[in-house]
Structure formats: C-alpha cells, structure tokens
Design a protein around this motif. Sequence first.
Motif, short mmCIF file in Angstrom:
data_model
loop_
_atom_site.label_atom_id
_atom_site.label_comp_id
_atom_site.label_asym_id
_atom_site.label_seq_id
_atom_site.Cartn_x
_atom_site.Cartn_y
_atom_site.Cartn_z
N ASN A 30 0.82 -1.22 0.00
CA ASN A 30 0.00 0.00 0.00
C ASN A 30 0.85 1.26 0.00
O ASN A 30 0.56 2.21 -0.71
CB ASN A 30 -0.93 0.02 1.22
N THR A 100 -12.56 -3.10 -2.84
CA THR A 100 -12.62 -1.66 -2.58
C THR A 100 -12.35 -1.35 -1.11
O THR A 100 -12.37 -0.18 -0.72
CB THR A 100 -14.00 -1.09 -3.00
N LEU A 105 -6.94 -2.90 -2.99
CA LEU A 105 -6.10 -2.44 -4.09
C LEU A 105 -4.69 -3.01 -3.98
O LEU A 105 -4.10 -3.44 -4.98
CB LEU A 105 -6.08 -0.92 -4.15
N ARG A 109 -2.91 -5.31 -6.79
CA ARG A 109 -1.60 -4.93 -7.35
C ARG A 109 -0.59 -6.05 -7.14
O ARG A 109 0.23 -6.32 -8.01
CB ARG A 109 -1.12 -3.64 -6.71
N TYR A 165 -12.02 -5.92 -11.26
CA TYR A 165 -10.60 -5.73 -10.97
C TYR A 165 -10.02 -4.57 -11.78
O TYR A 165 -9.28 -3.74 -11.26
CB TYR A 165 -9.81 -7.01 -11.28
N ARG A 167 -11.59 -1.98 -13.10
CA ARG A 167 -12.10 -0.70 -12.60
C ARG A 167 -11.35 -0.25 -11.35
O ARG A 167 -11.03 0.93 -11.20
CB ARG A 167 -13.59 -0.79 -12.29
N VAL A 168 -11.11 -1.17 -10.43
CA VAL A 168 -10.42 -0.80 -9.20
C VAL A 168 -8.95 -0.46 -9.49
O VAL A 168 -8.44 0.56 -9.01
CB VAL A 168 -10.54 -1.91 -8.15
N LEU A 169 -8.28 -1.27 -10.30
CA LEU A 169 -6.87 -1.01 -10.61
C LEU A 169 -6.67 0.32 -11.32
O LEU A 169 -5.69 1.02 -11.09
CB LEU A 169 -6.30 -2.14 -11.45
N LEU A 170 -7.59 0.69 -12.20
CA LEU A 170 -7.46 1.92 -12.97
C LEU A 170 -8.19 3.11 -12.35
O LEU A 170 -8.14 4.21 -12.89
CB LEU A 170 -7.94 1.70 -14.41
N GLY A 171 -8.87 2.87 -11.24
CA GLY A 171 -9.59 3.94 -10.57
C GLY A 171 -10.76 4.48 -11.38
O GLY A 171 -11.04 5.67 -11.38
N ILE A 172 -11.46 3.58 -12.09
CA ILE A 172 -12.58 3.98 -12.94
C ILE A 172 -13.90 3.78 -12.18
O ILE A 172 -14.39 2.67 -12.07
CB ILE A 172 -12.62 3.14 -14.24
N PRO A 174 -16.99 3.98 -9.19
CA PRO A 174 -17.25 3.07 -8.07
C PRO A 174 -17.88 1.76 -8.55
O PRO A 174 -18.45 1.69 -9.64
CB PRO A 174 -18.24 3.85 -7.21
#
Length: 193
Positions: A30, A100, A105, A109, A165, A167-172, A174
């Motif tokens: 993190n 989330t 995250l 990663r 995955y 969406r979360v990895l790229l911050g796209i 909620p």
Amino acid sequence: MNERERARRPGGRSARVAAEVHQAVTDLINERGYGNFTVGDVAARAGVADSSIYRRWGNLATLLTDVALTRLNAQSPMPDTGSLAGDLRTYAAQVAREITGPDGLALLRLAVALSSQGHQGQQAGDDLLAERTRQLQSMLDRAVERGEHAPDALSVVDHILAPMYVRVLLGIGPLTPEYVDGLVDRLLVTSTR
C-alpha cells in the motif's frame, strides 16, 4: 506440553507471526508498491527476525505468493443461496466489497505484479487463478446439481471479476450494486444462450 505438541497446535505464536508478516507485506505494498521493499523491511514492520521469514517462506517471492493465496482463500466464501443467480450476486457483491476495502487495491496490485515476475511469478499467477477457479467451480457444480445451467468458471472470471478488478486497478468509477448486478445479469443471459 512438549515442543512437538506446541508446533502442531493451531493458532498460537506461529499463526500470530504469519498474520503480522502478511499484514506487514500488505501495508508495504500500500505504501511503497510492489518491488520497493525487502524481506528486511517486512521483518522490521512485523517485528520479527529476517531469519524467521527466510526459514518459513524461503524468499520474498514465495512470501508474496503466500500472502496473495492466503488472502484469496480467506476472502469471498462461496455463497449457497439456493440459486445460481443468488450465489453469483452475493459472491460478486462480496468481491466488490473486498477489492474496494482497505487492503483490496494492494492485493490486486500484488496479484498483477506477481504474475509478471518471471517463471516463479507466472507460477504464482497460475496458482492464484487455479485457486479462484477451484472456489468458483464448487459454486457452479452446486448449481448444476440443482438442475441449473451454469457457465464455466473462466466465464465468471471474464464477465464478473475481471471488469471489477480493472475498474479498481485503474480507478474507474465506483463498484455500485447496480454495476455489479449488471455484470451478473449479462453473464446469466450469455450463459443461457
């Protein structure tokens, strides 16, 4: 209690040390990102000797793989709601909450980074996918036993897990309940064709 009995006892110091080491790895990912810390950093953060980590895991790659697999196994228990649609919705909602959450995250990663790190990393990625597939297959097999038509496990990965995955990895955006349910709906429609 002799030393052999102590070693077999579940929990205890060994389990505490493993949990502290795993949390130290997650915290360091993190804070610093994959590849930016050593076994010494993990040991210092966990409050254990480097030799304890080397003795139990052998090297950092093996430790990282263990962290990812352990977290994967501990998360997302396979629901049994009585229907495939209910199971998939419950499972997808659990995964969305986990990835989330505070360590989600970092663990994503870690999984991505491990799979791109040579032969040992590729094996770690394969192990993660195999474990996730095994878990999913148990839920899908129950659906088939109930007489429902079920997709294969890789379709669940492709249609439900992968989009979340990414969406979360790229911050796209909620992972709203509507979005997650929509992923399940599309898979169910596709798998009944």
